[in-house]
Design a protein around this motif. Structure first.
Motif, PDB file in Angstrom:
ATOM      1  N   GLU A 115     -10.421  -0.387  14.627  1.00 27.91           N
ATOM      2  CA  GLU A 115     -11.469  -0.487  13.614  1.00 27.91           C
ATOM      3  C   GLU A 115     -11.221   0.507  12.488  1.00 27.91           C
ATOM      4  O   GLU A 115     -11.467   0.198  11.312  1.00 27.91           O
ATOM      5  CB  GLU A 115     -12.836  -0.234  14.252  1.00 27.91           C
ATOM      6  N   GLU A 116     -10.742   1.699  12.843  1.00 25.86           N
ATOM      7  CA  GLU A 116     -10.428   2.693  11.819  1.00 25.86           C
ATOM      8  C   GLU A 116      -9.306   2.217  10.907  1.00 25.86           C
ATOM      9  O   GLU A 116      -9.359   2.396   9.683  1.00 25.86           O
ATOM     10  CB  GLU A 116     -10.027   4.017  12.484  1.00 25.86           C
ATOM     11  N   GLN A 117      -8.292   1.588  11.504  1.00 28.77           N
ATOM     12  CA  GLN A 117      -7.181   1.074  10.714  1.00 28.77           C
ATOM     13  C   GLN A 117      -7.640  -0.040   9.785  1.00 28.77           C
ATOM     14  O   GLN A 117      -7.245  -0.098   8.612  1.00 28.77           O
ATOM     15  CB  GLN A 117      -6.075   0.562  11.646  1.00 28.77           C
ATOM     16  N   LEU A 118      -8.502  -0.926  10.306  1.00 31.73           N
ATOM     17  CA  LEU A 118      -9.034  -2.009   9.483  1.00 31.73           C
ATOM     18  C   LEU A 118      -9.861  -1.468   8.329  1.00 31.73           C
ATOM     19  O   LEU A 118      -9.742  -1.938   7.186  1.00 31.73           O
ATOM     20  CB  LEU A 118      -9.880  -2.951  10.347  1.00 31.73           C
ATOM     21  N   ASP A 119     -10.673  -0.455   8.626  1.00 38.34           N
ATOM     22  CA  ASP A 119     -11.491   0.148   7.570  1.00 38.34           C
ATOM     23  C   ASP A 119     -10.617   0.800   6.501  1.00 38.34           C
ATOM     24  O   ASP A 119     -10.897   0.687   5.302  1.00 38.34           O
ATOM     25  CB  ASP A 119     -12.432   1.183   8.186  1.00 38.34           C
TER      26      ASP A 119
ATOM     27  N   GLN B 287      -9.236  -1.810   4.277  1.00 45.66           N
ATOM     28  CA  GLN B 287     -10.274  -2.295   3.377  1.00 45.66           C
ATOM     29  C   GLN B 287     -10.506  -1.310   2.232  1.00 45.66           C
ATOM     30  O   GLN B 287     -10.695  -1.716   1.079  1.00 45.66           O
ATOM     31  CB  GLN B 287     -11.575  -2.527   4.148  1.00 45.66           C
ATOM     32  N   GLN B 288     -10.465  -0.032   2.552  1.00 46.15           N
ATOM     33  CA  GLN B 288     -10.646   0.989   1.516  1.00 46.15           C
ATOM     34  C   GLN B 288      -9.475   0.993   0.544  1.00 46.15           C
ATOM     35  O   GLN B 288      -9.660   1.179  -0.663  1.00 46.15           O
ATOM     36  CB  GLN B 288     -10.808   2.380   2.157  1.00 46.15           C
TER      37      GLN B 288
ATOM     38  N   ARG C 268     -16.252   5.443  -3.395  1.00 42.78           N
ATOM     39  CA  ARG C 268     -16.937   6.405  -2.543  1.00 42.78           C
ATOM     40  C   ARG C 268     -15.882   7.291  -1.879  1.00 42.78           C
ATOM     41  O   ARG C 268     -14.677   7.091  -2.041  1.00 42.78           O
ATOM     42  CB  ARG C 268     -17.794   5.669  -1.511  1.00 42.78           C
ATOM     43  N   ALA C 269     -16.349   8.258  -1.114  1.00 44.05           N
ATOM     44  CA  ALA C 269     -15.437   9.255  -0.536  1.00 44.05           C
ATOM     45  C   ALA C 269     -14.340   8.615   0.313  1.00 44.05           C
ATOM     46  O   ALA C 269     -13.168   9.008   0.230  1.00 44.05           O
ATOM     47  CB  ALA C 269     -16.230  10.254   0.301  1.00 44.05           C
ATOM     48  N   ALA C 270     -14.683   7.607   1.118  1.00 38.61           N
ATOM     49  CA  ALA C 270     -13.695   6.981   1.998  1.00 38.61           C
ATOM     50  C   ALA C 270     -12.583   6.296   1.203  1.00 38.61           C
ATOM     51  O   ALA C 270     -11.415   6.307   1.614  1.00 38.61           O
ATOM     52  CB  ALA C 270     -14.389   5.969   2.913  1.00 38.61           C
ATOM     53  N   THR C 271     -12.940   5.709   0.058  1.00 40.05           N
ATOM     54  CA  THR C 271     -11.930   5.046  -0.773  1.00 40.05           C
ATOM     55  C   THR C 271     -10.991   6.069  -1.402  1.00 40.05           C
ATOM     56  O   THR C 271      -9.777   5.856  -1.486  1.00 40.05           O
ATOM     57  CB  THR C 271     -12.609   4.207  -1.869  1.00 40.05           C
ATOM     58  N   VAL C 272     -11.570   7.195  -1.836  1.00 40.46           N
ATOM     59  CA  VAL C 272     -10.751   8.269  -2.406  1.00 40.46           C
ATOM     60  C   VAL C 272      -9.734   8.754  -1.380  1.00 40.46           C
ATOM     61  O   VAL C 272      -8.547   8.931  -1.692  1.00 40.46           O
ATOM     62  CB  VAL C 272     -11.635   9.445  -2.869  1.00 40.46           C
ATOM     63  N   GLN C 273     -10.174   8.941  -0.157  1.00 39.65           N
ATOM     64  CA  GLN C 273      -9.289   9.445   0.888  1.00 39.65           C
ATOM     65  C   GLN C 273      -8.191   8.435   1.224  1.00 39.65           C
ATOM     66  O   GLN C 273      -7.025   8.810   1.410  1.00 39.65           O
ATOM     67  CB  GLN C 273     -10.113   9.776   2.136  1.00 39.65           C
ATOM     68  N   ALA C 274      -8.558   7.155   1.305  1.00 39.89           N
ATOM     69  CA  ALA C 274      -7.557   6.123   1.596  1.00 39.89           C
ATOM     70  C   ALA C 274      -6.535   6.028   0.476  1.00 39.89           C
ATOM     71  O   ALA C 274      -5.330   5.848   0.718  1.00 39.89           O
ATOM     72  CB  ALA C 274      -8.263   4.775   1.798  1.00 39.89           C
TER      73      ALA C 274
END
Length: 330
Positions: free
Chosen positions: A5-9, A12-13, A26-32
Motif C-alpha cells: 500500500e505504501e508503494q502504491l501511494d 500515486q504521489q 501536499r507534503a506527501a507529494t513533495v516527498q515523493a
C-alpha cells in the motif's frame, strides 16, 4: 499501511507530481517528488520535517536548502533550485522545460557515452547531473566539481551541451536526427562518437578508428569547433605526420563531410538566436547558445582543413571565451 500500500501511494504521489502544479502539492507529494523524480532520497527526512507543501518548496532559497534541509553539496542545491525555478515558471501554464525530461541516468550513461567520455560517468552520477543542471555547467564546474581536468575534455563536454541548446534539449529530436543519418553521411552535427567511428570504418580507416574511444570527439566538436581540422583528427587517431597519403585521404573525406555541415549549423544557431526562449531556458536554468558561436562557425567554414594545429596539452586557446578554443588538445 502495508508495504504494498505504501508503494502504491508513493506511485500515486509521483503521478500527482508529474501532472499537478507544485503550488497544489501536499507534503506527501513533495516527498515523493524529491525521492523518485529528483533521485534525492538522502534528503527525505529533513524534507518531511520541514517542507509541508509545494507552496513552501517554491519559495526555498539556496540558504534554505543548505541550512533547512542540510544539503551541503552545492551541485545538489543548484539542481534543486533549477527544478524549483522550472516548476515556478510552469505555474503560468507553459509546462516544464524539455530539459526536465533528461534525468541523471540519461546524462551519466547515454549522453556521456555519446560524446565519447564515459569515463566521467561516476562523477556525474554522484552529483546527480540531470538535464537542467547540465545546461548550466561551466568549465570551472567541470574541473572543480566533476573532476574533468583535461581542457580538451572540458571543451568537448561544453560543445555537447551547446548542441543540446541548439536543439532546445529536445531528446526526441536528437534521436530522430541521429536515426536519419545512421547509415548516410550527412548531418554530422548530431553524430555521436560511435557514429564517427563507424564513418571512419566506412572510409577505410578501420585500423585507426578505435583510437577515438574515450576521446571526447563527437559531431558537435567537428562542426562547432572552428579550429578542428584534418590535423586535429589525425592526431586523435594516431596517424603520424609521415603518413602523408593517409592524411590526404582523411582531409578529402572531412572536407566533403564538414563544409556544408558548418554552414547549416551556423544557420541553426542564427535561427535559434531569433527564436523566443522562455526564461527558464535562459541563464540560471537553460542557457541559450553563446552568441560568439555564430561568428566562430562562420570563420570555421573558411579554415583550411590541412593547416597545422598542434596537439599540445598546454596550448593556448584561440578563443578565450569559447569552449571550442582549445579542442586541438585532444
Amino acid at each position: 499501511m502495508s508495504d504494498g500500500e505504501e508503494q502504491l501511494d508513493k506511485l500515486q504521489q509521483v503521478e500527482l507530481a508529474r501532472t499537478v502544479p507544485m503550488s497544489r502539492w501536499r507534503a506527501a507529494t513533495v516527498q515523493a517528488w524529491l525521492e523518485v523524480i529528483m533521485a534525492m532520497p538522502m534528503y527525505m527526512r529533513a524534507c518531511a520535517d520541514n517542507i509541508k507543501s509545494g507552496k513552501v518548496m517554491l519559495t526555498l532559497t539556496d540558504t534554505d536548502l543548505e541550512t533547512g534541509l542540510g544539503i551541503s553539496n552545492s551541485m545538489h542545491r543548484r539542481k534543486l533550485r533549477l527544478a524549483i525555478d522550472d516548476y515556478r515558471q510552469a505555474e503560468s501554464g507553459h509546462g516544464l522545460s524539455n530539459a526536465a525530461e533528461l534525468d541523471h541516468h540519461w546524462v551519466a550513461q547515454a549522453w556521456l557515452n555519446d560524446v565519447g567520455l564515459p569515463q566521467y560517468a561516476q562523477f556525474f552520477h554522484t552529483h546527480l547531473v540531470d538535464g537542467r543542471l547540465l545546461s548550466t555547467l561551466t568549465r570551472a564546474d567541470l574541473e572543480k566539481q566533476l573532476h574533468v581536468s583535461k581542457k580538451a575534455h572540458q571543451s568537448s563536454l561544453l560543445l555537447g551541451i551547446q548542441l543540446l541548446h541548439i536543439l532546445n534539449f529536445n531528446k526526441e529530436l536528437l534521436q530522430a536526427r541521429r536515426a536519419d543519418c545512421e547509415n548516410q553521411n550527412f548531418d554530422p552535427l548530431v553524430w555521436s562518437c560511435q557514429r564517427i567511428i563507424k564513418w571512419l570504418r566506412d572510409i577505410d580507416l578501420t585500423e585507426y578508428a578505435g583510437s577515438l574511444q574515450n576521446s571526447g570527439i563527437h559531431g558537435a566538436v567537428m562542426v562547432l569547433d572552428p579550429s578542428f581540422n584534418t590535423d586535429s583528427m589525425a592526431t586523435a587517431l594516431g596517424i603520424s605526420a609521415s603518413k602523408h597519403m593517409v592524411r590526404q585521404h582523411l582531409s578529402e573525406k572531412m572536407k566533403a563531410l564538414l563544409a556544408t555541415a558548418r554552414l547549416d549549423a551556423e544557420q541553426e544557431v542564427e535561427t535559434m538566436g531569433r527564436s523566443t526562449i522562455r526564461h527558464n531556458d535562459r541563464q540560471h536554468a537553460l542557457r541559450q547558445v553563446r552568441p560568439e558561436v555564430s561568428s566562430n562557425l562562420k570563420s570555421s567554414v573558411e579554415v583550411n582543413s590541412t593547416s597545422v594545429i598542434t596537439g599540445c596539452e598546454d596550448a593556448t586557446p584561440q578563443l578565450e571565451n569559447s569552449p571550442a578554443g582549445d579542442l586541438t588538445n585532444v
